[in-house]
Design a protein around this motif. Sequence first.
Motif, short mmCIF file in Angstrom:
data_model
loop_
_atom_site.label_atom_id
_atom_site.label_comp_id
_atom_site.label_asym_id
_atom_site.label_seq_id
_atom_site.Cartn_x
_atom_site.Cartn_y
_atom_site.Cartn_z
N GLU A 48 12.71 24.78 -19.18
CA GLU A 48 12.98 26.09 -19.78
C GLU A 48 12.65 26.10 -21.28
O GLU A 48 12.02 27.03 -21.79
CB GLU A 48 14.44 26.49 -19.53
CG GLU A 48 14.70 26.78 -18.04
CD GLU A 48 16.16 26.98 -17.71
OE1 GLU A 48 16.44 27.60 -16.66
OE2 GLU A 48 17.03 26.51 -18.47
N THR A 49 13.08 25.04 -21.95
CA THR A 49 12.80 24.94 -23.39
C THR A 49 11.30 25.01 -23.69
O THR A 49 10.84 25.79 -24.54
CB THR A 49 13.35 23.59 -23.93
OG1 THR A 49 14.76 23.58 -23.75
CG2 THR A 49 13.00 23.42 -25.41
N PHE A 50 10.54 24.21 -22.95
CA PHE A 50 9.12 24.11 -23.29
C PHE A 50 8.30 25.27 -22.71
O PHE A 50 7.23 25.60 -23.23
CB PHE A 50 8.56 22.74 -22.89
CG PHE A 50 9.12 21.66 -23.77
CD1 PHE A 50 8.67 21.54 -25.08
CD2 PHE A 50 10.13 20.83 -23.34
CE1 PHE A 50 9.20 20.57 -25.93
CE2 PHE A 50 10.67 19.86 -24.17
CZ PHE A 50 10.20 19.72 -25.47
N ALA A 51 8.81 25.86 -21.64
CA ALA A 51 8.16 27.08 -21.15
C ALA A 51 8.24 28.16 -22.23
O ALA A 51 7.25 28.83 -22.54
CB ALA A 51 8.83 27.55 -19.86
N VAL B 164 3.62 18.85 -22.65
CA VAL B 164 4.65 17.82 -22.59
C VAL B 164 4.68 17.19 -21.20
O VAL B 164 4.36 17.84 -20.20
CB VAL B 164 6.07 18.40 -22.88
CG1 VAL B 164 6.16 18.87 -24.33
CG2 VAL B 164 6.42 19.52 -21.92
N ALA B 165 5.02 15.91 -21.19
CA ALA B 165 5.23 15.20 -19.93
C ALA B 165 6.70 14.81 -19.88
O ALA B 165 7.15 13.97 -20.67
CB ALA B 165 4.34 13.97 -19.86
N ILE C 287 9.41 18.79 -31.13
CA ILE C 287 8.23 18.90 -30.25
C ILE C 287 7.99 20.35 -29.87
O ILE C 287 6.85 20.84 -29.88
CB ILE C 287 8.42 18.01 -28.99
CG1 ILE C 287 8.37 16.54 -29.41
CG2 ILE C 287 7.38 18.32 -27.95
CD1 ILE C 287 8.82 15.56 -28.34
N ALA C 288 9.07 21.04 -29.52
CA ALA C 288 8.92 22.44 -29.12
C ALA C 288 8.30 23.26 -30.26
O ALA C 288 7.54 24.21 -30.04
CB ALA C 288 10.28 23.03 -28.73
N ALA C 289 8.60 22.86 -31.51
CA ALA C 289 8.11 23.61 -32.67
C ALA C 289 6.78 23.08 -33.20
O ALA C 289 6.22 23.65 -34.16
CB ALA C 289 9.16 23.56 -33.78
N SER C 290 6.27 22.01 -32.62
CA SER C 290 5.06 21.38 -33.17
C SER C 290 3.79 22.15 -32.82
O SER C 290 3.54 22.43 -31.65
CB SER C 290 4.93 19.95 -32.63
OG SER C 290 5.99 19.15 -33.05
N ASP C 291 2.99 22.41 -33.83
CA ASP C 291 1.70 23.06 -33.58
C ASP C 291 0.68 22.11 -33.00
O ASP C 291 -0.31 22.53 -32.39
CB ASP C 291 1.16 23.61 -34.91
CG ASP C 291 1.85 24.90 -35.28
OD1 ASP C 291 2.57 25.47 -34.42
OD2 ASP C 291 1.71 25.34 -36.44
N LEU D 167 6.35 11.21 -29.14
CA LEU D 167 7.28 10.73 -28.12
C LEU D 167 8.70 11.16 -28.48
O LEU D 167 9.10 11.09 -29.64
CB LEU D 167 7.24 9.19 -28.06
CG LEU D 167 8.30 8.50 -27.21
CD1 LEU D 167 8.03 8.73 -25.73
CD2 LEU D 167 8.34 7.00 -27.50
N TYR D 168 9.44 11.60 -27.46
CA TYR D 168 10.88 11.74 -27.61
C TYR D 168 11.55 10.67 -26.76
O TYR D 168 11.28 10.59 -25.54
CB TYR D 168 11.34 13.13 -27.15
CG TYR D 168 12.83 13.14 -26.86
CD1 TYR D 168 13.77 13.07 -27.90
CD2 TYR D 168 13.31 13.16 -25.55
CE1 TYR D 168 15.13 13.02 -27.63
CE2 TYR D 168 14.67 13.12 -25.27
CZ TYR D 168 15.57 13.04 -26.33
OH TYR D 168 16.92 12.98 -26.06
N GLU D 169 12.37 9.89 -27.39
CA GLU D 169 13.10 8.85 -26.65
C GLU D 169 14.33 8.48 -27.47
O GLU D 169 14.21 7.99 -28.60
CB GLU D 169 12.21 7.62 -26.45
CG GLU D 169 12.93 6.39 -25.96
CD GLU D 169 13.70 6.59 -24.66
OE1 GLU D 169 13.10 7.01 -23.66
OE2 GLU D 169 14.95 6.35 -24.66
#
Lengths: 330, 330, 330, 330
Positions: free
Chosen positions: D80-83, D66-67, D57-61, D32-34
């Motif tokens: 854009e980040t997660f794409a 993501v929601a 999260i973006a770097a997590s294997d 979770l990111y919060e």
Amino acid sequence: MTLRFAILGAGRIGQAHARAISATPGAAFVALYEPLEEAAASMAQRYGCDLRSTEEIAASDDIDAVAICTPTDTHADLIETFAKAGKAIFCEKPVDLSATRVREALKTVEETNATLMVGFNRRFDPDFMAVKAAIDAGTVGDVEMVNIISRDPGAPPVSYIKVSGGIFRDMTIHDFDMARWLLGEEPVTVMAQGSNLVDPEIGAAGDWDSVNVILKTASGRQAVISNSRRATYGYDQRIEVHGSKGMASAANRHESTVEVAGAGGYARPPLLNFFMDRYAVAYANEIAAFVKAVVEGAPTPTTGQDGLKALELADAAYESAKTGKAVTLA
Amino acid sequence: MTLRFAILGAGRIGQAHARAISATPGAAFVALYEPLEEAAASMAQRYGCDLRSTEEIAASDDIDAVAICTPTDTHADLIETFAKAGKAIFCEKPVDLSATRVREALKTVEETNATLMVGFNRRFDPDFMAVKAAIDAGTVGDVEMVNIISRDPGAPPVSYIKVSGGIFRDMTIHDFDMARWLLGEEPVTVMAQGSNLVDPEIGAAGDWDSVNVILKTASGRQAVISNSRRATYGYDQRIEVHGSKGMASAANRHESTVEVAGAGGYARPPLLNFFMDRYAVAYANEIAAFVKAVVEGAPTPTTGQDGLKALELADAAYESAKTGKAVTLA
Amino acid sequence: MTLRFAILGAGRIGQAHARAISATPGAAFVALYEPLEEAAASMAQRYGCDLRSTEEIAASDDIDAVAICTPTDTHADLIETFAKAGKAIFCEKPVDLSATRVREALKTVEETNATLMVGFNRRFDPDFMAVKAAIDAGTVGDVEMVNIISRDPGAPPVSYIKVSGGIFRDMTIHDFDMARWLLGEEPVTVMAQGSNLVDPEIGAAGDWDSVNVILKTASGRQAVISNSRRATYGYDQRIEVHGSKGMASAANRHESTVEVAGAGGYARPPLLNFFMDRYAVAYANEIAAFVKAVVEGAPTPTTGQDGLKALELADAAYESAKTGKAVTLA
Amino acid sequence: MTLRFAILGAGRIGQAHARAISATPGAAFVALYEPLEEAAASMAQRYGCDLRSTEEIAASDDIDAVAICTPTDTHADLIETFAKAGKAIFCEKPVDLSATRVREALKTVEETNATLMVGFNRRFDPDFMAVKAAIDAGTVGDVEMVNIISRDPGAPPVSYIKVSGGIFRDMTIHDFDMARWLLGEEPVTVMAQGSNLVDPEIGAAGDWDSVNVILKTASGRQAVISNSRRATYGYDQRIEVHGSKGMASAANRHESTVEVAGAGGYARPPLLNFFMDRYAVAYANEIAAFVKAVVEGAPTPTTGQDGLKALELADAAYESAKTGKAVTLA
């Protein structure tokens, strides 16, 4: 050909039939018998009909049919009189409160080859007719169970209760007829239970105001009838028929289709409250069916036998509720 | 505090309770007893629960409550075992098919001061709860009549019928409980009628598939129950309660709210067909209510006495349908 | 006092009013103008009315009121004729397809102090009246939005479309009147969109068969009207009114209340299909309201101004659909 | 394969998706990111998930998807980040309040070949899905008109209104998506009308609270959308689709099926009031559909383009309501 009617009795139901006869093509309201002068005069003025005695009506060449709307205890005598006079007879239910007396009257009808239709108005209600049509079309398959809920908006005065023959003969009799009609097979066993919940005076008068009945036919089809003399929300008239393929049901008729929604929820108006309003179309259809049958020389859709059978079920229900035993009809 | 559960039985209803317990805050599904290895393993994997024998569960310190979901003929024994072991007990209906055996088991429950809730799931259905709330709020006035229509989508296999105790003890028992709950007074007289219309093999097995029952309380309140093992249009579950001020009714749940209209008329989808779907919320509510009662040390909303009373009504209905006589309960 | 009517026109709507007038206490159907001999003779025989020319009717001492049921392009002339002749006038909608011509005719009505009621039958439908009554009783609070769905079972012949004035003046005009009546404030802005989806010939004739309209009043109240010349399931007539406190809605009328359930789901019959059946009670109420107003010397519930205002909204909708711009009324 | 999720945002909608992901077979809620510590800690405890930054999260294997449930103005950046990070993306609507910014973000999605599903939950509501299924099955024939009534129980705080992008982009956007989905053809012309009837502060903030919209496609199909920020009787969500063969409609969901009848009529409870309750099943279905699509490598049922198209319609509606002119989309 126009079927010329005399109406016997200018009460509530006589007036309903007067309206129906006047509005039915091929029917004419020619004469009225009504002992109360004021009621007689009022109806004569409205419809332009003659006022005659029952003897005069029986002897009238310009009368083809009579509609008997007098008190119950006069029905059987009048049926015999007009059967002998060769008039086609429409008689309000019940023929009589005594099954023995009904059988006598029907014997005369048979001997004179008279036409007699007993007024079970509900068979002519468009909703119930649509249920019956669904059955006849095979939509519900073989009929298995009929559930009837029939609740009056309020109890009649105890003075009426006392001469009514009791709830089974006065109120449930309509449901017995509906059950017979919809089951498609004669009920042979009757179980009934009665209570006094609405008005203690009804109990004091020896009657019940809340009853439930289970009918069963030889093949095991069942009907359940639930009656009460109280329904604060209007005249509650519902039937459903279950069969091997499905169900057909007729819902109640509300005062309007309007629904009002607010913070407390959704609200619809009560049901039509008065049997004359609820069954207005049924009364018109009923007279039209009588006229059609007489004019075409066809059997009437309801007969004296229907009146007798319903009464026999009422008698059996009364006995079952009294004894706590299932009553089997002969 | 978390209420730690062992579930006995991994069948359909055991799985339903596993889902409910897992989703209920304050409840944990710790152990399972299930003799069928495959079913046991599958559930253990899904829920991460231990597999234990009933003896082990009775002796486990980490188990506070059991949910008995095994076949009916084991219920009474298990109740006695876990009552003595000091576990709170949730038991699926019926406690037993024999009222005598039920009374014995309840004696043990009483002597051990155990907590026993019998699973009458319908009392926890939101629609039926809203009907009950309307009664309790006085909206319908004094209750006079309860009408229950309860029809299964289809008959179970005859192998099940044979061990079911018959339709009154297996199916109508739910409606007897609902009637008791809604009438607010114990029924004392039972009239019942049974037929075989759906499946002749059910008749050959000595059971009925179509029954109607009239219950009556001491003050004259009545309930009518109409049951069939056939409803082609889905799982038909309706109740209505009539009182001195009005009526409260709960309607069926369809697969969706969609209506499609065309030249042939308007069409709605069938009812939810499977009792697990129809009563999904009820099962969850039921477990939550059990957990709440145990945790708070409060009485459970249904008890062993409720199980017994419903069974006594079923026994009476069986006798009435066999003898054609109203049966009065002691 | 009995209000003695001449009916002009023995078409479908003339016949409807003949039935209504005959059945209304205090009204009498005395004379008919109808140029088609056969239709005239048939109606004269059925109702026992005289056949007269419009000039004769205007000069008749035994005629108090006229019901104008002739083709639209004769309405304005006839209104002027009978206004000058001192007859009370009931005129079918529309007064004319040209707002200019309507204003001229209304000027004559005003100068002669004549009584003119324009036949917006829907205001007299019991369901819609109950919606209006809910508004007037304050049940929905301040009106905010009116949603009207009005769909004809099928398109009229293109020959009729060509002389109809187009869908907004022929069909939506009823909804414009309903919107005005229910909004309780005059719409001042009209947005409309038209399509041809039902019958390409309607498009070829320069008309639309599917339209949506948004009306807005000065204070911001809005009404949305959705019209189509096609509704395979019957004559679709629904309104709902939203306000600060809640909503009032009127549902459709089906052929019966019967629902049939089976493996495929639940089925209800189509809606009443014919406007004469759907609005049978409305037509009767409408005439009764006219009779009552005239006899009591009270204003009629609908007036020539109502006819004019609805036509102006229709003209504005036509312009908006053509130009893609909101049209503001003067 | 299990799809391992990070959820961004622990607000109301983040919690809804946490519940849905946890309950979906084949999905796991891993991180979770919060930014709000308390909310983050509470959710971490309940679901046993890690707390990570968006960079982590973006770097997590161990994160496949993501929601995005953060405030609207962060959506485009996060997409854009997660794409770029190669994660499958589920993003709550809207992608952004600026169509230009949406197009940029979608360009990145396209270039990175990322999976992006935009959360139009109503497409996954069982009732609306059944309407769509009826269309797809040809039951209503060629679609002609879509009528949508969508009314919120109450207006959000003005502070929210001010950052919401206005009613068309915040509320009607759901209906624009529904209209596109049900019309089966892109709307090209938009007419809209707005009013302030519910809360004057909404008007002061430059927004409307009551709007109506007419959409039209190239072939002439039309949709009408009626929105209000007020519905005292609950969350009003209805659609109906009319076609050449008939209509399919979805009705509202009430708190229960219970109806109470008394002397004042029949009463039903209000509608489910909260969008989380009303669309509880839709939220679960939506996540399940996303998981299924990603796992199977199939297209997601809604895409970034759907988000863009709905926003373009909202922009057009805003312009039309401001200018009083129909707006045609490029």
